[in-house]
Motif scaffolding. Structure first.
Motif, PDB file in Angstrom:
ATOM      1  N   GLY A  43      -0.095  10.812  52.997  1.00 44.88           N
ATOM      2  CA  GLY A  43       0.073  11.198  51.602  1.00 44.88           C
ATOM      3  C   GLY A  43      -1.171  11.136  50.739  1.00 44.88           C
ATOM      4  N   ILE A  44      -2.289  10.792  51.309  1.00 40.94           N
ATOM      5  CA  ILE A  44      -3.536  10.716  50.535  1.00 40.94           C
ATOM      6  C   ILE A  44      -4.092  12.113  50.260  1.00 40.94           C
ATOM      7  N   PHE A  45      -3.937  13.001  51.234  1.00 40.20           N
ATOM      8  CA  PHE A  45      -4.438  14.361  51.102  1.00 40.20           C
ATOM      9  C   PHE A  45      -3.272  15.331  51.018  1.00 40.20           C
ATOM     10  N   PRO A  46      -3.441  16.445  50.308  1.00 38.11           N
ATOM     11  CA  PRO A  46      -2.342  17.416  50.167  1.00 38.11           C
ATOM     12  C   PRO A  46      -2.069  18.160  51.472  1.00 38.11           C
ATOM     13  N   ALA A  47      -0.831  18.601  51.623  1.00 39.37           N
ATOM     14  CA  ALA A  47      -0.430  19.338  52.818  1.00 39.37           C
ATOM     15  C   ALA A  47      -1.340  20.541  53.067  1.00 39.37           C
ATOM     16  N   GLU A  48      -1.769  21.191  52.004  1.00 39.63           N
ATOM     17  CA  GLU A  48      -2.618  22.381  52.155  1.00 39.63           C
ATOM     18  C   GLU A  48      -3.914  22.062  52.897  1.00 39.63           C
ATOM     19  N   ALA A  49      -4.465  20.873  52.717  1.00 39.50           N
ATOM     20  CA  ALA A  49      -5.690  20.495  53.436  1.00 39.50           C
ATOM     21  C   ALA A  49      -5.451  20.506  54.946  1.00 39.50           C
ATOM     22  N   PHE A  50      -4.268  20.084  55.364  1.00 39.60           N
ATOM     23  CA  PHE A  50      -3.933  20.073  56.787  1.00 39.60           C
ATOM     24  C   PHE A  50      -3.687  21.487  57.311  1.00 39.60           C
ATOM     25  N   ARG A  51      -3.142  22.334  56.471  1.00 40.88           N
ATOM     26  CA  ARG A  51      -2.952  23.734  56.859  1.00 40.88           C
ATOM     27  C   ARG A  51      -4.313  24.405  57.061  1.00 40.88           C
ATOM     28  N   ILE A  52      -5.235  24.139  56.135  1.00 39.39           N
ATOM     29  CA  ILE A  52      -6.571  24.749  56.197  1.00 39.39           C
ATOM     30  C   ILE A  52      -7.332  24.297  57.446  1.00 39.39           C
ATOM     31  N   SER A  53      -7.190  23.037  57.810  1.00 40.98           N
ATOM     32  CA  SER A  53      -7.950  22.466  58.935  1.00 40.98           C
ATOM     33  C   SER A  53      -7.246  22.584  60.280  1.00 40.98           C
ATOM     34  N   ALA A  54      -6.075  23.189  60.312  1.00 40.77           N
ATOM     35  CA  ALA A  54      -5.283  23.246  61.554  1.00 40.77           C
ATOM     36  C   ALA A  54      -6.044  23.881  62.716  1.00 40.77           C
ATOM     37  N   HIS A  55      -6.922  24.814  62.433  1.00 43.53           N
ATOM     38  CA  HIS A  55      -7.637  25.505  63.510  1.00 43.53           C
ATOM     39  C   HIS A  55      -8.475  24.561  64.372  1.00 43.53           C
ATOM     40  N   THR A  56      -8.823  23.386  63.845  1.00 42.95           N
ATOM     41  CA  THR A  56      -9.610  22.434  64.642  1.00 42.95           C
ATOM     42  C   THR A  56      -8.825  21.933  65.847  1.00 42.95           C
ATOM     43  N   SER A  57      -7.493  22.104  65.826  1.00 44.14           N
ATOM     44  CA  SER A  57      -6.649  21.635  66.928  1.00 44.14           C
ATOM     45  C   SER A  57      -6.270  22.744  67.910  1.00 44.14           C
ATOM     46  N   TYR A  58      -6.798  23.932  67.703  1.00 43.30           N
ATOM     47  CA  TYR A  58      -6.493  25.044  68.609  1.00 43.30           C
ATOM     48  C   TYR A  58      -7.329  24.929  69.877  1.00 43.30           C
ATOM     49  N   ASP A  59      -6.759  25.385  70.961  1.00 44.66           N
ATOM     50  CA  ASP A  59      -7.451  25.376  72.245  1.00 44.66           C
ATOM     51  C   ASP A  59      -8.758  26.156  72.144  1.00 44.66           C
ATOM     52  N   MET A  60      -9.818  25.553  72.618  1.00 45.42           N
ATOM     53  CA  MET A  60     -11.147  26.165  72.712  1.00 45.42           C
ATOM     54  C   MET A  60     -11.827  26.419  71.364  1.00 45.42           C
ATOM     55  N   ASN A  61     -11.355  25.802  70.285  1.00 43.60           N
ATOM     56  CA  ASN A  61     -12.001  25.969  68.990  1.00 43.60           C
ATOM     57  C   ASN A  61     -13.315  25.207  68.981  1.00 43.60           C
ATOM     58  N   GLN A  62     -14.280  25.715  68.246  1.00 45.80           N
ATOM     59  CA  GLN A  62     -15.576  25.047  68.169  1.00 45.80           C
ATOM     60  C   GLN A  62     -15.790  24.298  66.857  1.00 45.80           C
ATOM     61  N   HIS A  63     -14.883  24.454  65.900  1.00 44.64           N
ATOM     62  CA  HIS A  63     -14.970  23.690  64.657  1.00 44.64           C
ATOM     63  C   HIS A  63     -14.263  22.363  64.845  1.00 44.64           C
ATOM     64  N   SER A  64     -14.871  21.298  64.371  1.00 42.31           N
ATOM     65  CA  SER A  64     -14.250  19.989  64.527  1.00 42.31           C
ATOM     66  C   SER A  64     -13.781  19.448  63.182  1.00 42.31           C
ATOM     67  N   PHE A  65     -13.042  18.393  63.240  1.00 44.13           N
ATOM     68  CA  PHE A  65     -12.454  17.755  62.065  1.00 44.13           C
ATOM     69  C   PHE A  65     -13.418  16.668  61.609  1.00 44.13           C
ATOM     70  N   GLY A  66     -14.031  16.872  60.451  1.00 44.70           N
ATOM     71  CA  GLY A  66     -15.021  15.936  59.959  1.00 44.70           C
ATOM     72  C   GLY A  66     -14.416  14.781  59.189  1.00 44.70           C
ATOM     73  N   CYS A  67     -15.171  13.724  59.103  1.00 39.61           N
ATOM     74  CA  CYS A  67     -14.759  12.546  58.335  1.00 39.61           C
ATOM     75  C   CYS A  67     -14.997  12.812  56.858  1.00 39.61           C
ATOM     76  N   HIS A  68     -13.935  12.705  56.070  1.00 41.96           N
ATOM     77  CA  HIS A  68     -14.050  12.972  54.634  1.00 41.96           C
ATOM     78  C   HIS A  68     -14.930  11.947  53.934  1.00 41.96           C
ATOM     79  N   SER A  69     -14.974  10.718  54.425  1.00 38.28           N
ATOM     80  CA  SER A  69     -15.747   9.690  53.727  1.00 38.28           C
ATOM     81  C   SER A  69     -17.242   9.750  54.038  1.00 38.28           C
TER      82      SER A  69
END
Length: 139
Positions: A43-69
């Protein structure tokens, strides 16, 4: 050199930032206090942030999920992502092969983490049927 290539608003107080460059090889050693991969940080971040970053979990994606802090000046990859969400990420796999990442140095520090990106996103308000989660790997 690190370059911000995209800023996508998630709500009036949050944005998802795409950072590219050589400094992106750095990583956090453990999840931060409000890491979205931690089950006690929902609940710290809005659902939309997770929708935007979902591609980082796709097979063979090259973008990673960065640390917000870690910020944009010295970006690092998220420890929670490396521990639970990066198994099918091509960029992470290549960095492991090159020796850029040593996952033996990454720990949950005793925090319970979501098992995969979809589980984390749903816990944070994204519908399990959301089209952006359809390609998220859960195995």
């Amino acid at each position: 050199m690190t370059t911000i290539t995209k800023r996508t608003p998630a709500d009036e107080n949050h944005q998802v930032v795409t950072v590219e460059g050589s400094k992106c090889r750095k990583f956090m050693k453990s999840p931060c206090p409000d890491c979205p991969w931690r089950k006690d940080a929902v609940g710290i971040f809005p659902a939309e942030a997770f929708r935007i970053s979902a591609h980082t979990s796709y097979d063979m994606n090259q973008h990673s999920f960065g640390c917000h802090s870690s910020g944009t000046k010295q970006p690092k990859n998220c420890a929670g992502f490396l521990l639970k969400g990066s198994y099918h990420n091509l960029g992470v796999r290549l960095r492991l092969m090159k020796g850029d990442y040593d996952l033996s140095k990454v720990s949950s520090s005793g925090h319970e983490l979501f098992e995969n990106y979809k589980e984390m996103a749903v816990a944070n308000g994204v519908s399990p049927d959301d089209e952006r989660l359809a390609l998220s790997r859960t195995d």
